[in-house]
Scaffold this motif. Structure first.
Motif, PDB file in Angstrom:
ATOM      1  N   LEU A  59       0.686  -1.204   0.221  1.00  9.01           N
ATOM      2  CA  LEU A  59      -0.033   0.079  -0.085  1.00  9.01           C
ATOM      3  C   LEU A  59       0.783   1.334  -0.118  1.00  9.01           C
ATOM      4  O   LEU A  59       0.606   2.334  -0.764  1.00  9.01           O
ATOM      5  N   ILE A  60       1.998   1.052   0.691  1.00 12.05           N
ATOM      6  CA  ILE A  60       2.941   2.565   0.718  1.00 12.05           C
ATOM      7  C   ILE A  60       4.187   1.725   0.099  1.00 12.05           C
ATOM      8  O   ILE A  60       4.914   1.027   0.568  1.00 12.05           O
ATOM      9  N   ARG A  61       4.947   2.532  -0.967  1.00  9.40           N
ATOM     10  CA  ARG A  61       5.989   1.997  -1.502  1.00  9.40           C
ATOM     11  C   ARG A  61       7.252   2.661  -1.025  1.00  9.40           C
ATOM     12  O   ARG A  61       7.369   3.994  -1.342  1.00  9.40           O
ATOM     13  N   SER A  62       7.861   2.111   0.198  1.00 10.26           N
ATOM     14  CA  SER A  62       8.765   2.835   0.734  1.00 10.26           C
ATOM     15  C   SER A  62       9.931   1.639   1.450  1.00 10.26           C
ATOM     16  O   SER A  62       9.391   0.842   2.048  1.00 10.26           O
ATOM     17  N   ASP A  63      11.029   1.880   0.665  1.00  8.01           N
ATOM     18  CA  ASP A  63      12.078   0.754   1.429  1.00  8.01           C
ATOM     19  C   ASP A  63      12.388   0.983   2.919  1.00  8.01           C
ATOM     20  O   ASP A  63      12.470   0.282   3.588  1.00  8.01           O
ATOM     21  N   ALA A  64      12.507   2.226   3.283  1.00 12.02           N
ATOM     22  CA  ALA A  64      12.692   2.662   4.891  1.00 12.02           C
ATOM     23  C   ALA A  64      11.713   2.166   5.527  1.00 12.02           C
ATOM     24  O   ALA A  64      11.681   1.490   6.434  1.00 12.02           O
ATOM     25  N   ASP A  66       9.626  -0.568   4.853  1.00 14.43           N
ATOM     26  CA  ASP A  66       9.646  -1.671   4.661  1.00 14.43           C
ATOM     27  C   ASP A  66      10.822  -2.498   5.647  1.00 14.43           C
ATOM     28  O   ASP A  66      10.582  -3.449   6.243  1.00 14.43           O
ATOM     29  N   GLN A  67      11.828  -1.595   5.907  1.00 16.63           N
ATOM     30  CA  GLN A  67      12.890  -2.112   6.650  1.00 16.63           C
ATOM     31  C   GLN A  67      12.458  -1.881   8.152  1.00 16.63           C
ATOM     32  O   GLN A  67      12.770  -2.991   9.160  1.00 16.63           O
ATOM     33  N   LEU A  68      11.754  -1.000   8.543  1.00 17.76           N
ATOM     34  CA  LEU A  68      10.971  -0.867   9.856  1.00 17.76           C
ATOM     35  C   LEU A  68      10.087  -2.165  10.045  1.00 17.76           C
ATOM     36  O   LEU A  68      10.181  -2.558  11.280  1.00 17.76           O
ATOM     37  N   ILE A  69       9.286  -2.326   9.215  1.00 16.84           N
ATOM     38  CA  ILE A  69       8.259  -3.376   9.409  1.00 16.84           C
ATOM     39  C   ILE A  69       9.192  -4.724   9.598  1.00 16.84           C
ATOM     40  O   ILE A  69       8.809  -5.519  10.618  1.00 16.84           O
ATOM     41  N   GLN A  70      10.153  -5.102   9.029  1.00 17.29           N
ATOM     42  CA  GLN A  70      10.823  -6.281   9.207  1.00 17.29           C
ATOM     43  C   GLN A  70      11.601  -6.196  10.506  1.00 17.29           C
ATOM     44  O   GLN A  70      11.545  -7.278  11.112  1.00 17.29           O
ATOM     45  N   THR A 160      -1.102  -7.439  12.112  1.00 23.96           N
ATOM     46  CA  THR A 160      -1.448  -6.297  12.705  1.00 23.96           C
ATOM     47  C   THR A 160      -0.209  -5.518  13.161  1.00 23.96           C
ATOM     48  O   THR A 160      -0.411  -4.109  13.250  1.00 23.96           O
ATOM     49  N   LEU A 161       0.987  -6.082  13.601  1.00 25.99           N
ATOM     50  CA  LEU A 161       2.040  -5.151  14.061  1.00 25.99           C
ATOM     51  C   LEU A 161       2.618  -4.552  12.651  1.00 25.99           C
ATOM     52  O   LEU A 161       2.845  -3.535  13.063  1.00 25.99           O
ATOM     53  N   ALA A 162       2.500  -5.103  11.547  1.00 28.59           N
ATOM     54  CA  ALA A 162       2.915  -4.246  10.503  1.00 28.59           C
ATOM     55  C   ALA A 162       2.030  -3.115  10.253  1.00 28.59           C
ATOM     56  O   ALA A 162       2.470  -2.166  10.009  1.00 28.59           O
ATOM     57  N   ALA A 163       0.824  -3.289  10.359  1.00 29.41           N
ATOM     58  CA  ALA A 163      -0.124  -2.243  10.288  1.00 29.41           C
ATOM     59  C   ALA A 163      -0.039  -1.206  11.278  1.00 29.41           C
ATOM     60  O   ALA A 163      -0.175   0.050  11.301  1.00 29.41           O
ATOM     61  N   ASP A 164       0.237  -1.634  12.452  1.00 27.42           N
ATOM     62  CA  ASP A 164       0.797  -0.600  13.479  1.00 27.42           C
ATOM     63  C   ASP A 164       1.987   0.274  13.224  1.00 27.42           C
ATOM     64  O   ASP A 164       2.017   1.565  13.591  1.00 27.42           O
ATOM     65  N   VAL A 165       3.029  -0.533  12.814  1.00 34.34           N
ATOM     66  CA  VAL A 165       4.013   0.298  12.165  1.00 34.34           C
ATOM     67  C   VAL A 165       3.816   1.249  11.142  1.00 34.34           C
ATOM     68  O   VAL A 165       4.322   2.422  11.335  1.00 34.34           O
ATOM     69  N   MET A 166       3.353   0.756  10.080  1.00 34.01           N
ATOM     70  CA  MET A 166       2.671   1.718   8.924  1.00 34.01           C
ATOM     71  C   MET A 166       2.168   3.093   9.596  1.00 34.01           C
ATOM     72  O   MET A 166       2.233   4.019   9.063  1.00 34.01           O
ATOM     73  N   VAL A 451       1.413  -9.438   5.369  1.00 33.19           N
ATOM     74  CA  VAL A 451       2.826  -8.824   4.974  1.00 33.19           C
ATOM     75  C   VAL A 451       3.510  -9.535   3.843  1.00 33.19           C
ATOM     76  O   VAL A 451       3.546 -10.808   3.730  1.00 33.19           O
ATOM     77  N   LYS A 452       4.191  -8.935   3.028  1.00 34.13           N
ATOM     78  CA  LYS A 452       4.725  -9.654   2.017  1.00 34.13           C
ATOM     79  C   LYS A 452       6.467  -9.898   2.626  1.00 34.13           C
ATOM     80  O   LYS A 452       7.103  -8.992   3.096  1.00 34.13           O
ATOM     81  N   SER A 453       6.806 -11.127   2.745  1.00 40.59           N
ATOM     82  CA  SER A 453       8.009 -11.370   3.239  1.00 40.59           C
ATOM     83  C   SER A 453       9.210 -11.128   2.264  1.00 40.59           C
ATOM     84  O   SER A 453       8.816 -10.981   1.043  1.00 40.59           O
TER      85      SER A 453
END
Length: 453
Positions: A59-64, A66-70, A160-166, A451-453
């Motif tokens: 939904l959001i194209r951002s490498d930064a 994606d790193q936070l989510i991982q 849910t965690l990934a959505a919270d980070v976003m 989440v896309k791994s």
């Protein structure tokens, strides 16, 4: 002779089964009922135009980002606890599945009595319960469903965690904007205060005008400090999600990123992707297997035991010289246990019904989340349009009031009021933009995007 003994046990078991089968439960087909429930959900696929997104972080194209989510997936302690629970369920499955295999035990003892030679006894025994009614298989299948359920709960917690980070990431951007708007408001009020002071010294204003300007400036400074503390708290909250010791300071972009609106699929497609709903369904299946096993506890069981035993003069000769063997087949059937087994079966059946109601609750929550997010997307879009129009008109009004104040046609209180409304509208518009973008993340999560791994 052993074979004849075994056949006689089996014949006896079949006789007892005639009465045992009458004790099995007759509960509803809950898995089938869940499919009926899903079929009753109205179509929502055409309510909001969206993009065919397949993953939540697309939904959001951002490498930064994606790193936070991982980082959060790897280090968040709450998610790690959920993962460890999954590992525990996998170990319990192996433990339950071990009941299908024979138990083998070895024993060794030594005897040293007065006036007699030393003797050593070695033994090996094998015991096995014949799973005639698939009771052990049912319990193993239930444990397997527990693993599948926990795997879905882990996936749900991860998404849910990934959505919270976003959302937290967007919230930081929104808070930076709020500080910028408040700083702009404060700069304007300070300019007003300087202008009024100059006019007062030139005898063109009153002391009340100066007090009003100073009051507004002081209030704006207090609001700015509050906004800065809110930003620090949000930064610490994001660090906690990432599994780090909370500290202030996070790098976020200055402007909002583009956030796609996910396409709302048909209910059947959407709901089958939601891990919480799949987990609730797996709970029904596990409880159904346990209910079946509980009723089978009322049926007879067959246990086979074989043993080798030898007594020798030395440890090395035990079980190697002339061992004696024995084979025992045992048929047992519960006759009277004070209603314990029947009560256990009834409780298991009620627990299955309970899991079905939990599924219904999860389904209703899921449908409500999707419909709320779709409705909020429409509402926020309209509100954003109206506030943007109001802000454009208010800015034109502000320019007129500023010119009128310089000409002495309006007093300072009127100008301050118009300025206040202008900055309030700026804050409202920015907040609506943030809410709309954050709601698209909630919509994606409600639609079962992972989440896309």
């Amino acid at each position: 002779m052993v074979r004849a003994h075994f056949h006689s046990l089996l014949a006896g078991a079949l006789v007892l089964t005639l009465t045992g089968c009458a004790m099995t439960g007759d509960q509803p087909d809950y898995p089938e009922q869940t499919q009926t429930l899903v079929g009753q959900v109205p179509d929502w696929s055409t309510e909001v135009d969206g993009e065919p997104v397949t993953a939540l972080n697309d939904l959001i194209r951002s490498d930064a980002l994606d790193q936070l989510i991982q980082q959060a997936i790897d280090a968040n302690p709450g998610l790690q606890q959920t993962l460890l629970t999954l590992r525990i369920r996998e170990a319990e499955l192996r433990q339950t599945g071990a009941d299908r295999f024979p138990d083998v035990e070895a024993g060794f003892s030594a005897s040293d009595a007065e006036d007699s030679d030393d003797s050593y006894t070695g033994s090996v025994s094998v015991s096995w319960e014949a799973d005639l009614w698939q009771k052990i298989a049912d319990r193993t299948a239930a444990a397997g469903k527990d693993v599948e359920q926990q795997a879905e709960l882990y996936r749900s917690a991860r998404d849910t965690l990934a959505a919270d980070v976003m959302s937290s990431w967007l919230e930081l951007i929104a808070q930076h904007h709020a500080i910028a708007i408040q700083q702009e408001r404060l700069t304007t009020l300070e300019s007003n205060e300087t202008l009024i002071l100059q006019r007062y010294r030139n005898g063109l204003g009153t002391l009340e005008d100066l007090d009003s300007a100073r009051s507004s400036t002081a209030s704006a400074r207090a609001s700015l400090e509050s906004d800065r503390e809110t930003l620090a708290q949000q930064e610490r909250a994001l660090k906690t999600l990432l599994g780090e010791i909370p500290a202030t300071g996070s790098n976020v972009p200055g402007d909002y990123p583009a956030v796609l609106t996910p396409l709302a699929d048909l209910p059947a497609q959407t709901l089958q992707r939601r891990p919480d709903l799949v987990a609730a369904y797996r709970a029904i299946e596990a409880a159904d297997y346990r209910t079946s096993a509980a009723y089978k506890d009322l049926l007879p069981s067959i246990n086979l035991q074989a043993a080798l035993e030898d007594v020798a003069d030395s440890p090395s000769q035990a079980l190697l010289t002339d061992p004696a063997w024995s084979l025992l087949g045992q048929l047992t059937a519960p006759l009277f246990q004070g209603g314990e087994l029947r009560a256990a079966a009834d409780a298991a059946e009620l627990e299955t019904a309970q899991t079905y109601q939990a599924y219904r609750e999860t389904l209703l929550d899921a449908v409500g989340e999707v419909e709320d997010a779709l409705g909020l997307e429409r509402s926020l879009s309209l509100r954003q349009t109206h506030i943007a129009e109001a802000l454009a008109r208010q800015q034109s009004t502000l320019e007129q009031y500023q010119a009128s104040y310089r000409s002495g046609l309006v007093d300072i209180l009127d100008l301050l009021s118009v300025q206040q409304e202008t900055y309030d509208l700026k804050e409202q518009l920015d907040d609506l933009i943030y809410q709309r973008l954050a709601n698209r993340i909630d919509l994606g999560l409600a639609l079962g995007l992972g989440v896309k791994s």
